[in-house]
Write a protein that holds these residues in place. Sequence first.
Motif, PDB file in Angstrom:
ATOM      1  N   VAL A  42       0.826  -1.199   0.000  1.00 36.91           N
ATOM      2  CA  VAL A  42       0.000   0.000   0.000  1.00 36.91           C
ATOM      3  C   VAL A  42       0.867   1.259   0.000  1.00 36.91           C
ATOM      4  CG1 VAL A  42      -1.713   1.306   1.293  1.00 36.91           C
ATOM      5  CG2 VAL A  42      -1.904  -1.173   1.129  1.00 36.91           C
ATOM      6  N   ILE A  43       1.899   1.244   0.847  1.00 39.14           N
ATOM      7  CA  ILE A  43       2.741   2.437   0.922  1.00 39.14           C
ATOM      8  C   ILE A  43       3.473   2.655  -0.405  1.00 39.14           C
ATOM      9  CG2 ILE A  43       4.689   1.168   1.913  1.00 39.14           C
ATOM     10  CD1 ILE A  43       3.948   4.716   2.725  1.00 39.14           C
ATOM     11  N   LEU A  44       3.896   1.578  -1.034  1.00 42.15           N
ATOM     12  CA  LEU A  44       4.583   1.726  -2.316  1.00 42.15           C
ATOM     13  C   LEU A  44       3.670   2.343  -3.353  1.00 42.15           C
ATOM     14  CD1 LEU A  44       6.741  -1.430  -2.309  1.00 42.15           C
ATOM     15  CD2 LEU A  44       7.517   0.871  -2.806  1.00 42.15           C
ATOM     16  N   LYS A  45       2.424   1.892  -3.317  1.00 44.16           N
ATOM     17  CA  LYS A  45       1.478   2.479  -4.270  1.00 44.16           C
ATOM     18  C   LYS A  45       1.241   3.944  -3.935  1.00 44.16           C
ATOM     19  CE  LYS A  45      -0.391  -1.933  -5.328  1.00 44.16           C
ATOM     20  NZ  LYS A  45      -1.303  -2.969  -4.843  1.00 44.16           N
ATOM     21  N   ALA A  46       1.248   4.246  -2.634  1.00 45.26           N
ATOM     22  CA  ALA A  46       1.081   5.646  -2.250  1.00 45.26           C
ATOM     23  C   ALA A  46       2.236   6.492  -2.789  1.00 45.26           C
ATOM     24  CB  ALA A  46       0.989   5.769  -0.735  1.00 45.26           C
ATOM     25  N   PHE A  47       3.438   5.936  -2.798  1.00 43.26           N
ATOM     26  CA  PHE A  47       4.570   6.660  -3.386  1.00 43.26           C
ATOM     27  C   PHE A  47       4.338   6.905  -4.869  1.00 43.26           C
ATOM     28  CE2 PHE A  47       7.469   4.947   0.068  1.00 43.26           C
ATOM     29  CZ  PHE A  47       7.524   6.176   0.699  1.00 43.26           C
ATOM     30  N   VAL A  48       3.893   5.862  -5.538  1.00 45.89           N
ATOM     31  CA  VAL A  48       3.607   6.003  -6.962  1.00 45.89           C
ATOM     32  C   VAL A  48       2.603   7.144  -7.156  1.00 45.89           C
ATOM     33  CG1 VAL A  48       2.632   4.880  -8.983  1.00 45.89           C
ATOM     34  CG2 VAL A  48       4.079   3.575  -7.423  1.00 45.89           C
ATOM     35  N   ILE A  49       1.603   7.146  -6.291  1.00 44.30           N
ATOM     36  CA  ILE A  49       0.546   8.154  -6.410  1.00 44.30           C
ATOM     37  C   ILE A  49       1.092   9.559  -6.223  1.00 44.30           C
ATOM     38  CG2 ILE A  49      -1.496   9.062  -5.250  1.00 44.30           C
ATOM     39  CD1 ILE A  49      -2.078   5.963  -4.657  1.00 44.30           C
ATOM     40  N   ILE A  50       1.917   9.761  -5.197  1.00 44.79           N
ATOM     41  CA  ILE A  50       2.352  11.150  -4.983  1.00 44.79           C
ATOM     42  C   ILE A  50       3.389  11.585  -6.006  1.00 44.79           C
ATOM     43  CG2 ILE A  50       1.695  11.230  -2.557  1.00 44.79           C
ATOM     44  CD1 ILE A  50       4.574  10.978  -1.795  1.00 44.79           C
ATOM     45  N   ILE A  51       4.051  10.633  -6.621  1.00 42.90           N
ATOM     46  CA  ILE A  51       4.935  11.034  -7.721  1.00 42.90           C
ATOM     47  C   ILE A  51       4.087  11.419  -8.930  1.00 42.90           C
ATOM     48  CG2 ILE A  51       6.623  10.203  -9.391  1.00 42.90           C
ATOM     49  CD1 ILE A  51       7.915   8.652  -7.128  1.00 42.90           C
ATOM     50  N   LEU A  52       3.048  10.625  -9.179  1.00 46.57           N
ATOM     51  CA  LEU A  52       2.138  10.953 -10.278  1.00 46.57           C
ATOM     52  C   LEU A  52       1.480  12.295 -10.039  1.00 46.57           C
ATOM     53  CD1 LEU A  52       0.215   7.607 -10.902  1.00 46.57           C
ATOM     54  CD2 LEU A  52       2.052   8.600 -12.247  1.00 46.57           C
ATOM     55  N   GLY A  53       0.965  12.472  -8.829  1.00 43.62           N
ATOM     56  CA  GLY A  53       0.170  13.655  -8.542  1.00 43.62           C
ATOM     57  C   GLY A  53       1.002  14.858  -8.172  1.00 43.62           C
ATOM     58  N   GLY A  54       2.290  14.676  -7.989  1.00 45.81           N
ATOM     59  CA  GLY A  54       3.139  15.781  -7.570  1.00 45.81           C
ATOM     60  C   GLY A  54       3.326  15.736  -6.071  1.00 45.81           C
ATOM     61  N   MET A  55       4.575  15.654  -5.634  1.00 43.54           N
ATOM     62  CA  MET A  55       4.859  15.620  -4.206  1.00 43.54           C
ATOM     63  C   MET A  55       4.320  16.881  -3.554  1.00 43.54           C
ATOM     64  SD  MET A  55       7.533  13.411  -2.877  1.00 43.54           S
ATOM     65  CE  MET A  55       8.460  12.081  -3.617  1.00 43.54           C
ATOM     66  N   SER A 100      10.638   7.222 -16.421  1.00 43.16           N
ATOM     67  CA  SER A 100      11.597   7.108 -17.509  1.00 43.16           C
ATOM     68  C   SER A 100      11.390   8.231 -18.513  1.00 43.16           C
ATOM     69  CB  SER A 100      11.433   5.775 -18.239  1.00 43.16           C
ATOM     70  OG  SER A 100      11.342   4.733 -17.328  1.00 43.16           O
ATOM     71  N   LEU A 101      10.125   8.544 -18.748  1.00 41.23           N
ATOM     72  CA  LEU A 101       9.831   9.573 -19.742  1.00 41.23           C
ATOM     73  C   LEU A 101       9.928  10.967 -19.145  1.00 41.23           C
ATOM     74  CD1 LEU A 101       6.771   7.804 -21.388  1.00 41.23           C
ATOM     75  CD2 LEU A 101       9.140   7.818 -22.183  1.00 41.23           C
ATOM     76  N   ARG A 102       9.483  11.083 -17.892  1.00 45.21           N
ATOM     77  CA  ARG A 102       9.463  12.407 -17.268  1.00 45.21           C
ATOM     78  C   ARG A 102      10.082  12.335 -15.879  1.00 45.21           C
ATOM     79  NH1 ARG A 102       5.147  16.471 -18.952  1.00 45.21           N
ATOM     80  NH2 ARG A 102       6.401  17.427 -17.348  1.00 45.21           N
ATOM     81  N   PRO A 103      11.406  12.546 -15.806  1.00 44.05           N
ATOM     82  CA  PRO A 103      12.101  12.381 -14.533  1.00 44.05           C
ATOM     83  C   PRO A 103      11.568  13.291 -13.418  1.00 44.05           C
ATOM     84  CG  PRO A 103      13.663  12.661 -16.325  1.00 44.05           C
ATOM     85  CD  PRO A 103      12.305  12.902 -16.890  1.00 44.05           C
ATOM     86  N   GLU A 104      10.888  14.365 -13.750  1.00 43.86           N
ATOM     87  CA  GLU A 104      10.419  15.265 -12.691  1.00 43.86           C
ATOM     88  C   GLU A 104       9.026  14.880 -12.208  1.00 43.86           C
ATOM     89  OE1 GLU A 104      11.067  16.704 -15.779  1.00 43.86           O
ATOM     90  OE2 GLU A 104      13.173  17.128 -15.435  1.00 43.86           O
ATOM     91  N   GLY A 105       8.479  13.781 -12.684  1.00 46.50           N
ATOM     92  CA  GLY A 105       7.114  13.450 -12.336  1.00 46.50           C
ATOM     93  C   GLY A 105       6.174  14.110 -13.316  1.00 46.50           C
ATOM     94  N   LEU A 106       4.872  13.874 -13.103  1.00 44.82           N
ATOM     95  CA  LEU A 106       3.924  14.390 -14.077  1.00 44.82           C
ATOM     96  C   LEU A 106       3.686  15.882 -13.927  1.00 44.82           C
ATOM     97  CD1 LEU A 106       1.120  11.727 -14.512  1.00 44.82           C
ATOM     98  CD2 LEU A 106       2.967  12.342 -16.063  1.00 44.82           C
ATOM     99  N   PHE A 107       3.688  16.355 -12.683  1.00 46.61           N
ATOM    100  CA  PHE A 107       3.388  17.763 -12.447  1.00 46.61           C
ATOM    101  C   PHE A 107       4.518  18.404 -11.659  1.00 46.61           C
ATOM    102  CE2 PHE A 107      -0.553  15.318 -12.375  1.00 46.61           C
ATOM    103  CZ  PHE A 107      -1.149  15.815 -13.519  1.00 46.61           C
ATOM    104  N   PRO A 108       5.668  18.573 -12.291  1.00 47.43           N
ATOM    105  CA  PRO A 108       6.836  19.021 -11.537  1.00 47.43           C
ATOM    106  C   PRO A 108       6.641  20.411 -10.941  1.00 47.43           C
ATOM    107  CG  PRO A 108       7.268  19.098 -13.890  1.00 47.43           C
ATOM    108  CD  PRO A 108       5.958  18.423 -13.710  1.00 47.43           C
ATOM    109  N   GLY A 109       6.013  21.293 -11.690  1.00 47.75           N
ATOM    110  CA  GLY A 109       5.875  22.666 -11.227  1.00 47.75           C
ATOM    111  C   GLY A 109       5.034  22.773  -9.977  1.00 47.75           C
ATOM    112  N   TYR A 110       4.171  21.794  -9.800  1.00 47.74           N
ATOM    113  CA  TYR A 110       3.229  21.846  -8.706  1.00 47.74           C
ATOM    114  C   TYR A 110       3.901  21.715  -7.344  1.00 47.74           C
ATOM    115  CZ  TYR A 110      -1.657  21.727  -7.528  1.00 47.74           C
ATOM    116  OH  TYR A 110      -2.894  22.056  -7.097  1.00 47.74           O
TER     117      TYR A 110
END
Lengths: 261, 291, 341
Positions: free
Chosen positions: B224-237, B279-289
Amino acid sequence: MLEVSGLTKRFGGLAAVKDVSTSFERGRITAVIGPNGAGKTTFFNLVAGAYRPTEGIVRLDGEDVTGMRPDRMAMLGLARSFQTTTLFEDESVLDNLIVGHRLRTRSTLLDAILNTARARADNRECRRKAEEALSFVGLDHAADRVVADISQEEKKRVAFALALATEPRIVLLDEPAGGVNPEETAGLARLIRKMAESGLTVGLIEHKMGMVMGLADKVVVLDHGEKIAEGTPGEVSRDPKVIEAYLGADFALAGAGHAAM
Amino acid sequence: MSLFFQQVLNGLTLGSVYSLVALGLTLVYGILHIPNFSHGALFMAGAYAAFFASTALGANYWVALVFAAVVTAGIAVLSERLVFSRLRDKPPLHDMIAAIGLLLLIEAIAQAIWGADFHRLREPYPGIWQWLRINAGLVMPIQRGIIIAGAVVLMIALHLFLTRTTTGATIIAMAQNREGASLVGIDLTRVSMITFAISGALAAVAAVLFVPISLIFPAMGNLVILKAFVIIILGGMGSVPGAILGGMVIGLVESFGAFYVSTDMKDVIAFAALVLILSLRPEGLFPGYAR
Amino acid sequence: MSGLLSRRTLAVAAILAGLVYPFVVPNDYFVYVMALAYIYAIAALGLNLMLGYTGHLNLAHAAFMAIGAYTVGILTVDYGVPYWIAFLLAGVNAAALGFVAGIISLRLKHHYFSIFTLCIGIIVWLVIEKWDGLTHGVVGIMGIPAPTGIGPIRFDTTLAQYYLILAMLALALVVMDRIVHSLTGRAFMAIRNGEPLAEALGVPLMRTKVLSFVISVAYAGFAGALYAGFVRFLGPSIAAETNAFDMIAFILVGGLGTLSGPVIGAIMLTWATQSLQFLQDYRLLVFGPLLILLVMFMPKGIIGTLKARQAREAGERASAARREQAEADASADGRKAPAHA
């Protein structure tokens, strides 16, 4: 010589550096000053390749080096020191400096693992260069001390030595005298002058106006990312735009005073 | 068609749980500036706390839920006080290692007390929603409804807290602004403690909502925690809406992946997505956020 | 110079101790446990290159050890490949996969890198567990052959394997010693101290980090290959992230960024958990707090703390000697001066 023209960097919509053109001449000390947040460090980062400029050109001895990576810039002879230099605290000063000359060596990791003659020669060369740089900055006596035990001012000198060990043509120093006392500041200023006299091109960001006015051959003033003045310390300190940027009389007085010295 | 909606419902259930866990993680990120690897252990601790309350103390489901939230918030605050706050000026590597140490410790304690075996928390309202079955042909266990509703209620409460109070605004600012330049005059100690308490409580509630349709075991928090990491990288830390949206996306992806690809590989899908995206976007999906 | 001498003396003493060890312990069990500790020490040496010297927390290290182990297990058991060829391929395979993983993950900032590697670790673990056709899944791989003999030497006893593994550990240490003391090793440390400065000193970040990562996981791969030939059974649990956490504990106990630290940590912690038999199931109960207490109160570990003190004393001695020399010169000048006058 290092020339920049029309250098601009935008972060999002905000321009941190806007259309700055100037040059750093060989054997001269060029200081970049300006109020906090004026874009000085960003400017250095653009010149040294840490940031890619949005617009503009950087030329090193005529060659276009715009947007080149910092390690490539270092190979071409641009060295820099940072506001804070993190060193390996538990190692001796000399050992910390050895990496500085690595970029001029050719032996590979395989050479090192097999301990070839080339690796040993390169190691010796780096050590020799480190000693030379240490001697230049006047720290022979501290060569064997661990970094954790030397003073703030000595650490500043180590940071210079590290830059010098790369055999640069131009050095950019970001607040070289931050956090040291006036007496030590004067010593560091002498060292910077010595660097210029040895034929280096020196760029300098500094907040200590006294030091800048006494040391620089040329001063570039940035405010809100734009160049508002450029000239000798005397000219710049009399410039009304500069005085306004610094909110007045304090600076004009201090500047004029030191320029007179 | 109803199969499709069935997957949507399942995905939303999973997504609700993930979102709650990711929310706490993303807020704590603002305080620590590192991923709190021990967050999954809080999720697990919450489940055990509720299990303890309902078996040893005979508490009903809702009391057990509140008990778990309070206990886990306490554990989170303790970890902040005793460990993380003391490492504030140290290199980030130290925080990460300490977080791993905490994860191991909390997991080991749970295992020492309750053993490695699976435990169950009974569903408070067994059965399915008849209305949905009759009118839409969907099989929706009541517990899944409770999960989704519970998550929505908590998210609204959290949203109100974060937007309507000064403390909340500070937490948001810290989560999004790594430099913290605008945070002059803020009582960091208080804000950290509150943030950790919230993150612990959210993780615990997520766990207690989830375990009636799942199992309790010491390592339950890890995936669960690993998926949560995936989520916050996707959504922007540091992004609150990102955590919620990301949680739902991962929940849906998994639910559809399990149905259309393979149940065995459903856990790999989320991570494969992360690997692909980074791999495609090292800064995550929403880096500016985030920065 | 005395530092070098004592370093060499210590190394010789350590090797002698390793050689004599099997003859002073009561039975094979002690030999077996020690050999396992050496294997983990080799893996930890590799992890330390990335963590201690280059400053990046790779949480997939156990996964790369598993990749090495499974390369040997699958090749020897399912394809009849001779052990030593499989052994080499294990290192190559780990390094090659590490290269791909490194190119992707090392572009990421620190904490993203750690999360990413944690995910890689989980993916490897899941693949091992679920891909029955290749890895035998949860059943595991049984009957892995012991390393085939080299010339007259056979490796079919625990004792013989102990010496093989000891020799491998010594080799791993020598190579690591050369790496970290090389100019490239200095570049790794420069990256750990700060990427902007390292880059300004002409260190190409990406290439250097990938190099460190590849070497690091190759160590894990070889350690895994030794593990497969020694334990002769493999299950998915070898890739579990707790295994990576164990190795971090080894490094922290011994000393982050020191050469001998991981080895000493691996041996100490292995024995600590072995001797506390009743703690076997709850060893994480010890490891967790240990990690926390170490980063809080003794982040340099045993060897790091000793080394820091030693370096400082040596520095003071050398400086004092320099000062005395300077004073002696000065007073010599002083004596001469009046004569001139």
